[in-house]
Design a protein around this motif. Structure first.
Motif, PDB file in Angstrom:
ATOM      1  N   ARG A   6       0.958  -1.137   0.114  1.00 51.03           N
ATOM      2  CA  ARG A   6       0.096   0.037   0.067  1.00 51.03           C
ATOM      3  C   ARG A   6       0.867   1.239   0.084  1.00 51.03           C
ATOM      4  O   ARG A   6       1.744   1.327   0.675  1.00 51.03           O
ATOM      5  CB  ARG A   6      -1.038   0.033   1.041  1.00 51.03           C
ATOM      6  N   GLY A   7       0.407   2.272  -0.888  1.00 47.66           N
ATOM      7  CA  GLY A   7       1.234   3.445  -0.794  1.00 47.66           C
ATOM      8  C   GLY A   7       0.970   3.971   0.366  1.00 47.66           C
ATOM      9  O   GLY A   7      -0.088   3.977   1.357  1.00 47.66           O
ATOM     10  N   ARG A   8       1.725   5.336   0.717  1.00 51.81           N
ATOM     11  CA  ARG A   8       1.545   6.055   1.887  1.00 51.81           C
ATOM     12  C   ARG A   8       0.301   6.815   1.671  1.00 51.81           C
ATOM     13  O   ARG A   8       0.123   7.356   0.724  1.00 51.81           O
ATOM     14  CB  ARG A   8       2.874   7.114   2.025  1.00 51.81           C
ATOM     15  N   GLN A   9      -0.510   6.857   2.812  1.00 48.60           N
ATOM     16  CA  GLN A   9      -1.719   7.550   2.951  1.00 48.60           C
ATOM     17  C   GLN A   9      -1.195   9.234   3.057  1.00 48.60           C
ATOM     18  O   GLN A   9      -0.155   9.524   3.554  1.00 48.60           O
ATOM     19  CB  GLN A   9      -2.445   7.256   4.175  1.00 48.60           C
ATOM     20  N   PRO A  10      -2.242  10.137   2.157  1.00 48.58           N
ATOM     21  CA  PRO A  10      -1.725  11.283   2.352  1.00 48.58           C
ATOM     22  C   PRO A  10      -2.026  11.965   3.936  1.00 48.58           C
ATOM     23  O   PRO A  10      -2.715  11.485   4.300  1.00 48.58           O
ATOM     24  CB  PRO A  10      -2.569  12.026   1.336  1.00 48.58           C
ATOM     25  N   ASP A  11      -1.145  12.755   4.296  1.00 51.22           N
ATOM     26  CA  ASP A  11      -1.562  13.386   5.633  1.00 51.22           C
ATOM     27  C   ASP A  11      -2.565  14.229   5.552  1.00 51.22           C
ATOM     28  O   ASP A  11      -2.627  15.269   4.842  1.00 51.22           O
ATOM     29  CB  ASP A  11      -0.164  14.345   5.969  1.00 51.22           C
ATOM     30  N   LEU A  12      -3.592  14.039   6.373  1.00 50.78           N
ATOM     31  CA  LEU A  12      -4.881  14.689   6.128  1.00 50.78           C
ATOM     32  C   LEU A  12      -4.688  16.402   6.610  1.00 50.78           C
ATOM     33  O   LEU A  12      -5.316  17.109   5.958  1.00 50.78           O
ATOM     34  CB  LEU A  12      -5.864  14.212   7.080  1.00 50.78           C
TER      35      LEU A  12
END
Length: 55
Positions: A6-12
């Protein structure tokens, strides 16, 4: 074990800051556009509308 990574989730918080910056830029641009291109009458020259009196 999963083979997919899984790619890194964007920082909200960063997404929120970018959305806020874009919104503020668009709003400021709209206000500047209204101020410089609009035919705004100065407040001192505006007169209230005469009252309508029915008899």
């Amino acid at each position: 074990m999963s083979l997919k990574r899984r790619g890194r989730q964007p920082d909200l918080f960063k997404v929120l800051m970018v959305a806020l910056a874009v919104g503020m830029t668009l709003t400021l641009g709209y206000q500047v556009n209204l101020y410089h291109l609009g035919q705004v009458q100065p407040v001192a020259e505006r007169a209230p509308a005469p009252p309508v009196i029915d008899g």
